[in-house]
Design an enzyme around this catalytic site. Structure first.
Site, PDB file in Angstrom:
ATOM      1  CB  THR A  88      23.681  -3.180  17.325  1.00 46.45           C
ATOM      2  OG1 THR A  88      23.066  -2.622  16.292  1.00 46.45           O
ATOM      3  CG2 THR A  88      23.822  -2.274  18.480  1.00 46.45           C
ATOM      4  CB  THR A  89      25.889  -8.062  18.234  1.00 47.61           C
ATOM      5  OG1 THR A  89      24.708  -8.060  18.502  1.00 47.61           O
ATOM      6  CG2 THR A  89      26.632  -9.092  19.234  1.00 47.61           C
ATOM      7  CE1 TYR A 116      18.782  11.657  18.616  1.00 39.93           C
ATOM      8  CE2 TYR A 116      18.982  13.081  16.707  1.00 39.93           C
ATOM      9  CZ  TYR A 116      19.084  13.024  18.087  1.00 39.93           C
ATOM     10  OH  TYR A 116      18.901  13.997  18.837  1.00 39.93           O
ATOM     11  CE1 TYR A 170      17.476  -5.709  14.569  1.00 36.59           C
ATOM     12  CE2 TYR A 170      19.594  -4.641  14.191  1.00 36.59           C
ATOM     13  CZ  TYR A 170      18.832  -5.380  15.176  1.00 36.59           C
ATOM     14  OH  TYR A 170      18.995  -5.557  16.595  1.00 36.59           O
ATOM     15  NE  ARG A 187      19.979  -2.512  20.546  1.00 41.80           N
ATOM     16  CZ  ARG A 187      21.002  -2.387  21.338  1.00 41.80           C
ATOM     17  NH1 ARG A 187      22.112  -1.677  20.961  1.00 41.80           N
ATOM     18  NH2 ARG A 187      21.613  -3.280  22.036  1.00 41.80           N
ATOM     19  CE  LYS A 204      19.030  -9.083  14.929  1.00 40.51           C
ATOM     20  NZ  LYS A 204      20.290  -8.506  15.266  1.00 40.51           N
ATOM     21  CB  ILE A 220      19.990 -12.625  13.462  1.00 35.25           C
ATOM     22  CG1 ILE A 220      20.014 -12.889  11.760  1.00 35.25           C
ATOM     23  CG2 ILE A 220      21.451 -11.786  13.494  1.00 35.25           C
ATOM     24  CD1 ILE A 220      19.980 -11.633  11.221  1.00 35.25           C
TER      25      ILE A 220
END
Length: 290
Positions: free
Chosen positions: A43-44, A106, A131, A136, A159, A201
């Site tokens: 995402t980063t 989602y 992850y 999110r 993560k 991370i």
């Protein structure tokens, strides 16, 4: 292999396009500064707004630039299992050392759905880092589910961005002590390590790679007194980078260091002046900016 400070790399942009030269220079800089590995196109790395072609280009360029000097964990997440497998296949094709696969966002799968999704991703024969970021994705993989997935040889770690340090102990009980646990929250990395994590991370490592690497090294040596000193020095930066979305803050910090532009893609926007001032002050406090 996957431990220490692992920057969640930003994706440099210039004039709306990928800035591959800046990306290559970032890889060299992070290796010189002591980062233990690299994590492109999470995402980063603005994965939500990169095309598939851009996503794959970034991974391939990072793998080439790293040239085996540090491991590369390629972002390969999607809420579409077929798309996830495609990204994992590509990571394998270009020589990434592992794939980072987020819990599907989602569409809110059940725990059975999570097992099916990650089992499918594991069929590609690439080491998988789960992850888990319920803030999110709006779905939380339980320790019990992770324990089931850990039975697959390709599912090697997590993560963890639950924000709950006790989850590391729960995961150890479910997955065993050799299951790789990495913090996904910079501010909590110290507590995570004490519970059994082996690295982070990191968003902050984009801007302060040497400090983050030295912080992780201190913990690996059992020197928590020194680690706490690094924590105190870095905490204002951890906070400042996330006043607005973290990757925007990281890119601004990197622009102050002359490493890339602060350009981001919509729907993200540039920082407010007061946020810039806070980041600049935190970088000065940490000693990485005059």
């Amino acid at each position: 292999m996957f431990k220490g400070s692992l920057p969640a790399l930003v994706t440099p942009l210039k004039g709306g396009k990928l800035d591959i030269d800046a990306l290559k220079h970032l890889v060299e800089w992070h290796i010189e500064e002591g980062s233990s590995g690299l994590v492109p196109v999470g995402t980063t790395g603005e994965s939500p707004t990169l095309s598939h072609e851009e996503h794959e280009s970034v991974i391939e360029e990072v793998v080439k630039a790293a040239a085996g000097r540090v491991p590369v964990i390629a972002g390969a997440g999607s809420n579409n299992t077929i798309e996830t497998r495609r990204f994992v296949q590509f990571a394998k094709k270009v020589g990434a050392d592992a794939a980072l696969v987020v819990t599907p966002y989602y569409n809110k799968p059940t725990q059975r759905g999570l097992i099916a999704h990650f089992t499918a991703a594991a069929q590609e024969g690439v080491p998988i880092i789960i992850y888990n970021i319920p803030g999110r994705s709006v779905v939380d993989m339980t320790a019990e589910t992770m324990g089931e997935l850990a039975k697959l040889p390709e599912i090697i770690g997590v993560k963890d961005s639950t924000g709950d340090v006790s989850r590391i102990s729960d995961n150890r009980a479910a997955c065993g002590p050799d299951f790789i646990q990495l913090s996904g929250e910079d501010a909590m990395a110290l507590g995570y390590y004490a519970h059994g994590a082996v690295g982070c991370i990191s968003v902050t490592a984009n801007v302060a790679p040497r400090l983050c690497a030295e912080f992780q090294s201190a913990m690996a040596q059992g020197d928590f007194k020194t680690a706490l000193e690094y924590q105190d020095r870095l905490m204002p930066l951890h906070t400042a980078l996330f006043v607005e979305p973290g990757l925007v803050g990281a890119k601004y910090g990197l622009s102050l260091l002359g490493k890339c532009t602060e350009e981001v893609r919509s729907p993200l926007t540039g920082l407010l002046d007061e946020t810039k001032d806070q980041i600049k002050a935190a970088m000065q406090f940490a000693g990485i900016l005059a």
